[in-house]
Design a protein around this motif. Structure first.
Motif, PDB file in Angstrom:
ATOM      1  N   VAL A 174       4.145   9.199  -1.973  1.00  0.00           N
ATOM      2  CA  VAL A 174       3.287   9.448  -0.947  1.00  0.00           C
ATOM      3  C   VAL A 174       2.856   8.330  -0.299  1.00  0.00           C
ATOM      4  CG1 VAL A 174       0.954  10.313  -0.387  1.00  0.00           C
ATOM      5  CG2 VAL A 174       2.005  11.325  -2.033  1.00  0.00           C
ATOM      6  N   VAL A 175       3.228   8.176   0.945  1.00  0.00           N
ATOM      7  CA  VAL A 175       2.948   6.836   1.887  1.00  0.00           C
ATOM      8  C   VAL A 175       1.786   6.956   2.702  1.00  0.00           C
ATOM      9  CG1 VAL A 175       4.009   5.321   3.446  1.00  0.00           C
ATOM     10  CG2 VAL A 175       5.607   6.566   1.930  1.00  0.00           C
ATOM     11  N   LEU A 176       0.799   6.143   2.575  1.00  0.00           N
ATOM     12  CA  LEU A 176      -0.327   6.017   3.385  1.00  0.00           C
ATOM     13  C   LEU A 176      -0.031   5.090   4.399  1.00  0.00           C
ATOM     14  CD1 LEU A 176      -3.029   7.607   2.264  1.00  0.00           C
ATOM     15  CD2 LEU A 176      -1.104   7.092   0.568  1.00  0.00           C
ATOM     16  N   LEU A 177      -0.514   5.646   5.820  1.00  0.00           N
ATOM     17  CA  LEU A 177      -0.494   4.672   6.886  1.00  0.00           C
ATOM     18  C   LEU A 177      -1.912   4.833   7.413  1.00  0.00           C
ATOM     19  CD1 LEU A 177       2.674   6.126   8.804  1.00  0.00           C
ATOM     20  CD2 LEU A 177       2.265   3.714   8.217  1.00  0.00           C
ATOM     21  N   GLY A 178      -2.078   3.570   7.976  1.00  0.00           N
ATOM     22  CA  GLY A 178      -3.599   3.605   8.519  1.00  0.00           C
ATOM     23  C   GLY A 178      -3.482   2.089   9.332  1.00  0.00           C
ATOM     24  N   LEU A 179      -4.671   1.748  10.141  1.00  0.00           N
ATOM     25  CA  LEU A 179      -4.967   0.448  10.730  1.00  0.00           C
ATOM     26  C   LEU A 179      -6.360   0.269  10.889  1.00  0.00           C
ATOM     27  CD1 LEU A 179      -3.170  -1.577  12.577  1.00  0.00           C
ATOM     28  CD2 LEU A 179      -3.774  -0.212  14.383  1.00  0.00           C
ATOM     29  N   GLY A 180      -6.600  -0.783  10.930  1.00  0.00           N
ATOM     30  CA  GLY A 180      -8.269  -1.311  10.844  1.00  0.00           C
ATOM     31  C   GLY A 180      -8.850  -0.891   9.669  1.00  0.00           C
ATOM     32  N   LYS A 181     -10.242  -0.189   9.939  1.00  0.00           N
ATOM     33  CA  LYS A 181     -10.819   0.253   8.666  1.00  0.00           C
ATOM     34  C   LYS A 181     -10.396   1.554   7.931  1.00  0.00           C
ATOM     35  CE  LYS A 181     -14.582  -2.369   9.453  1.00  0.00           C
ATOM     36  NZ  LYS A 181     -13.762  -3.234  10.580  1.00  0.00           N
ATOM     37  N   SER A 182      -9.566   2.425   8.779  1.00  0.00           N
ATOM     38  CA  SER A 182      -8.694   3.410   8.390  1.00  0.00           C
ATOM     39  C   SER A 182      -7.460   2.891   7.307  1.00  0.00           C
ATOM     40  CB  SER A 182      -8.206   4.345   9.565  1.00  0.00           C
ATOM     41  OG  SER A 182      -9.181   5.039  10.110  1.00  0.00           O
ATOM     42  N   GLY A 183      -7.146   1.678   7.849  1.00  0.00           N
ATOM     43  CA  GLY A 183      -6.075   1.170   6.889  1.00  0.00           C
ATOM     44  C   GLY A 183      -6.533   0.548   5.713  1.00  0.00           C
TER      45      GLY A 183
END
Length: 338
Positions: free
Chosen positions: A60-69
């Motif tokens: 499972v690959v988690l993707l996000g940026l900033g606070k979501s990251g």
């Protein structure tokens, strides 16, 4: 250039404790309402997301940026430590080479509160083209990311706890809780056990408590103090001094345990002027049927026994009650079990 230490606005007077406490309670109330709203939205989409991750032939690959990251990184760590192989990819770096970390067997879980994060939307078509299943966690079910996903998890909140309704607060808490819900649901579906958890945390205190066996910390062979049942107290004291465990096992001709003699027993005998400390047979003053433990038991079980029965040492025996080892509380302290 302004001094950064003094550039930020400061209140003219320090706020009263009541104001600070009211602020804290307001935040907790807002975030509690957000979680109540999340609870009402857990439906078939959650089950679909779980099934995609359970069926993944890759990770499972988690993707996000900033606070979501930041939230995505934490969810990846929780998944990985609870039986679901997972890792985090920074959405901003994905389009600069890190997209190559995602294999076609992987399932992608992308986080964006707005669902319109440009860096995510740049790489999502490439991920879809590669054939990866895509789960989106957003705060806007009608967003671009939500519409592109195979499964959408609604992490929307009525309001942020920030009084400006700007800083991600309730929304990040909701996403974290939703991530924990996924991890625990998958953990239970996989039948993940405490031993499985310990194997992924071998260096921590929990790993030591769940993995370290008596055989790993006990004294064995000639280092185990032992005497025959007809040994005199003088011989016993000499053996205890050699072994330095504060005790000696008392064994029969087949090395089966018949008793134990400890420093505590010796101190009690010193008060009895009738006892000849050199000539008395140990069989007359030893503790019969002492507490024992098996070599394959967990070291933490030895700690529990010592605490429960207020003893400082244990003899380790096999199924035939032959003495195979010994340990004391100092051995457990050195192993950082207690």
């Amino acid at each position: 250039m302004p001094d950064l230490a003094t550039a930020a606005p400061t209140p003219s007077t320090a706020p009263a404790d009541d104001a600070l406490i009211d602020s804290a309670r307001r935040v907790i109330a807002i975030e509690t309402r957000a979680l109540d709203a999340l609870d009402a939205r857990i439906d078939g989409s959650f089950g679909d997301a779980c099934r995609l991750m359970l069926g993944a032939r890759g990770r499972v690959v988690l993707l996000g940026l900033g606070k979501s990251g930041h939230v995505a990184r934490k969810i990846a760590a929780t998944l990985a430590s609870t039986g679901t192989p997972a890792f985090f990819v920074h959405a901003g770096e994905a389009s600069h080479g890190d997209l190559g970390m995602i294999a076609e067997q992987d399932v992608v879980l992308a986080l964006s509160n707005s669902g319109e994060t440009e860096e995510l939307l740049t790489v999502i078509p490439l991920i879809k083209r590669q054939g990866n299943a895509l789960i989106a966690m957003t705060g806007r079910p009608q967003s671009t990311l939500a519409r592109l996903a195979d499964v959408h998890l609604d992490a929307s909140v009525p309001e942020e706890a920030c009084p400006l309704n700007l800083a991600p607060t309730a929304s990040t808490t909701t996403a974290l809780v939703l991530g924990d819900a996924l991890a625990v649901a998958l953990l239970e579906a996989r039948g993940f056990t405490a031993d499985d958890f310990a194997r992924s945390h071998p260096a921590g205190a929990l790993g030591r408590r769940l993995l370290l066996r008596i055989a790993d910390v006990m004294h064995d062979g000639d280092t185990v103090p032992r005497v025959p049942a007809d040994a005199t107290l003088g011989e016993v004291i000499a053996e205890m001094s050699r072994g330095r465990l504060g005790m000696t096992a008392v064994v029969d001709a087949e090395r089966r345990l018949v008793g134990i003699f400890t420093d505590g027993d010796l101190r009690r005998l010193l008060k009895d002027v009738q006892v000849d400390l050199r000539a008395t047979p140990v069989a007359e003053v030893m503790t019969r049927s002492p507490r024992t433990i098996g070599a394959e038991r967990l070291a933490v079980e030895a700690a529990r026994l010592m605490e429960e029965f207020k003893i400082n040492a244990l003899v380790v025996v096999d199924e035939a009650r032959q003495v195979v080892g010994a340990l004391n509380v100092h051995d457990l302290l050195r192993a950082r079990v207690v």
